[in-house]
Design an enzyme around this catalytic site. Structure first.
Site, PDB file in Angstrom:
ATOM      1  N   GLY A  79      -2.854 -24.068   8.413  1.00  0.00           N
ATOM      2  CA  GLY A  79      -1.495 -23.776   8.864  1.00  0.00           C
ATOM      3  C   GLY A  79      -1.505 -23.574  10.358  1.00  0.00           C
ATOM      4  CD  GLU A 137       8.614 -22.567  13.754  1.00  0.00           C
ATOM      5  OE1 GLU A 137       9.700 -22.976  13.389  1.00  0.00           O
ATOM      6  OE2 GLU A 137       8.207 -22.697  14.918  1.00  0.00           O
TER       7      GLU A 137
END
Ligand code: FE
Length: 471
Positions: free
Chosen positions: A130, A362
Site C-alpha cells: 500500500g 493515502e
C-alpha cells in the site's frame, strides 16, 4: 496574509453544505447499514458540479484550485465521510491525467468526465503493498506499441462502478520505483474484473474492491507515464490529493463535535445539563481548538499546492494531524454521549468508525511521520545556531551577582578570549569560562582551559575534560 475565504469560496462552501444536508445526510445511515454504494447521490453530486472540481476550464471543467476542493470536501465529509470519499475519488482518479496526460488524453478523458456522468478510480495498492508504492508487483509487459497488464490491484475506491481506472504497474518489480508506469484502463477492457464490495469497519458507503487484470491490453494512446515516470506521477497525485484527506478528517471531527455540544446541552446529570460540568467543557474546548488547528494546516497545504509551492511536507503534516484529530474527537464524542455514543441510533458511533480510515488510506499516519521526520532532521533550516555553538556573552562585573566570584575576578584583568576562550561540556552544556575558573573544583580564575589538569571533571555532570569543546 489573509485567513478569510474569498466570496466565491464561501459561496461554494454554502452550496456544498446545502447539498450535504439535503442529499447526503439523510441517506448516510442507510448506506452505512446496507454497506452499499450510493450511486444516486454520486450522480446528483455530478449534476450539481461537485464532482471533478480540479478539471481545468479548457477541458470544460471548473478549474478550481485545491482550496476550493477542500472547502467542498469538508462539508460533504461532515455529512458522511464514506460518501465524501466516493465523490472525491473522481478527483484522485483524474489527477494523474490532469498532471501527466498529454493533450489528446486530457481532451478525451477529462472532457468525458465533465460532459457525461463518468467515474474514474485510482489504482496503486495491491494485496501485498500500500504505502510502499515502489514495491508493486502488477506487471506491464511491452509488446509492440501496447502494454499487457497482469496482476491484482486492491483497496480500489469506486472500482466496482468506475468507467476508467488510472492503473499503476511495473515493467520489472526488481527495478522498484524506476520500473513503474501508469495507464488509463477502461473497465470494459477485456481481462478486467472487479471483486466484490469489501465490507469495512467504516466508510461503508464508499465502494472498495479488488481489480484483477488478466492479459489486459493497453494501447499506446492510453499510456499516461512511461516506465520510470509512474512513481513520480503517483507521488505528485498524492501531494495534490492528500490535503483533501485532512479536509475529510476536519469535516468528520466537526460533526462529532457539533453533535457532542447538542447532546451535552440536553442531557442532564445530577440535576443540570452536562455541558455545565468542566469535565465536558474541557473536552469540547480540546475538540474545538484541535479542529481549528487541523483546518489551518489543511488550508495551508492546499494553498501551497495552488501557489505551485512544493507541499509535500505541509500535506503530510495536515493529513497526519487532522487524521489523529478526527480519531481523537470522535472517541471523545462517544465518551460525552456515554452509552448513547456506543449505539447505532446516534451518529457519533458511525463517525468514529469512519474516522479510523483517515489514519490508514493515502499513506498511513506512520508514513506521513517518516516524511515529516526526514525533513525535520535533515532539511529543515534552523533559526538558532547549533546547540554546540551557542554563543556565551562576557557579562561585565557590575552585572555579576555572586560576590565571592566578583572579588576574585577583579584580579583577572584579561578577557576570556585572551585566556584561550570558553569551553562547553558537550554532555550537559556547562560553559567553562577562564575568567571565572572553577573555584569549587580547585581551578583558579584566570586559568586557561588547556592548563587545567587532566583529572579535572565537569562541575555539573562529571564528564571528563576531553568531553569539552571550544566555543
Ligand atoms: Fe557537563
Amino acid at each position: 496574509m489573509n485567513f478569510e475565504l474569498t466570496a466565491k469560496q464561501k459561496e461554494l462552501q454554502q452550496k456544498a453544505r446545502e447539498f450535504a444536508i439535503k442529499e447526503v445526510l439523510p441517506v448516510a445511515r442507510y448506506y452505512d447499514e446496507k454497506n452499499d454504494f450510493p450511486m444516486e447521490v454520486i450522480k446528483k453530486a455530478w449534476e450539481e458540479k461537485l464532482l471533478n472540481l480540479a478539471i481545468p476550464q479548457e477541458y470544460g471543467g471548473l478549474g478550481y484550485g485545491l482550496m476550493e476542493s477542500i472547502v467542498v470536501v469538508e462539508e460533504i465529509a461532515a455529512a458522511c465521510p464514506g460518501i465524501a470519499t466516493s465523490i472525491f475519488d473522481n478527483n484522485l482518479g483524474a489527477e494523474p491525467v490532469i498532471i501527466g496526460g498529454n493533450k489528446e488524453q486530457k481532451q478525451r478523458i477529462l472532457t468525458e468526465l465533465v460532459n457525461e456522468f463518468t467515474l474514474i478510480a485510482f489504482a496503486t495498492s495491491e494485496p501485498g503493498m500500500g504505502s510502499d508504492v515502489a514495491g508493486m508487483q502488477c506487471l506491464a509487459e511491452k509488446e509492440g506499441d501496447e502494454y499487457i497488464l497482469n496482476g491484482t490491484k486492491y483497496w480500489i475506491t469506486n472500482a466496482g462502478y468506475a468507467d476508467y481506472i488510472s492503473v499503476f504497474a511495473t515493467v520489472d518489480p526488481e527495478k522498484r520505483h524506476k520500473g513503474i508506469a501508469a495507464f488509463i484502463v477502461p473497465t470494459d477492457s477485456e481481462g478486467v474484473k472487479t471483486g466484490a464490495h469489501i465490507p469495512k469497519l467504516g466508510q461503508r458507503a464508499s465502494n472498495t474492491c479488488s481489480v484483477i487484470l488478466k492479459d489486459v491490453r493497453v494501447p499506446k494512446e492510453n499510456v499516461l507515464a512511461k516506465p520510470g515516470f509512474g512513481f513520480v506521477l503517483a507521488m505528485q497525485t498524492f501531494a495534490a490529493t492528500r490535503p483533501a484527506i485532512g479536509a475529510f478528517a476536519v469535516g468528520c471531527a466537526r460533526s462529532a463535535m457539533e453533535y457532542s455540544i447538542d447532546y451535552a446541552n440536553e442531557r442532564e446529570a445530577f440535576g443540570r445539563p452536562i455541558v455545565n460540568y468542566q469535565a465536558i467543557q474541557q473536552k469540547i474546548a480540546d475538540m474545538y481548538k484541535n479542529i481549528q488547528a487541523a483546518r489551518l494546516l489543511t488550508y495551508k497545504a492546499a494553498w501551497e499546492a495552488d501557489q505551485g509551492i512544493d507541499n509535500n511536507i505541509s500535506s503530510a503534516c495536515a493529513k497526519a494531524f487532522a487524521s489523529d484529530v478526527a480519531m481523537n474527537v470522535t472517541t471523545e464524542a462517544i465518551q460525552i454521549f456515554g452509552g448513547y455514543g456506543y449505539i447505532r441510533t446516534y451518529p457519533v458511533e458511525k463517525l468514529f468508525r469512519d474516522a479510523k480510515l483517515f489514519q490508514i488510506y493515502e499513506g498511513t499516519s506512520e508514513i506521513q511521520r517518516i516524511v515529516i521526520s526526514r525533513f525535520a532532521t535533515k532539511q529543515y533550516e534552523h533559526g538558532m545556531p547549533n546547540l554546540y555553538d551557542l554563543p556565551s556573552a562576557d557579562i561585565s562585573e557590575e552585572q555579576e551577582g555572586i560576590d565571592a566570584q566578583k572579588e576574585s575576578q577583579k584580579k583577572v584583568k584579561k578577557t576570556s578570549a585572551e585566556l584561550g576562550g570558553k569551553y562547553r561540556c558537550t554532555v550537559c552544556g556547562y560553559v567553562y569560562d577562564p575568567v571565572k575558573g572553577d573555584p569549587d573544583g580547585g581551578i583558579d580564575p584566570g586559568t586557561r582551559f588547556s592548563d587545567i589538569p587532566d583529572g579535572w571533571v565537569c562541575p555539573v555532570c562529571g564528564a571528563a575534560k576531553d568531553q569539552f569543546q571550544k566555543i
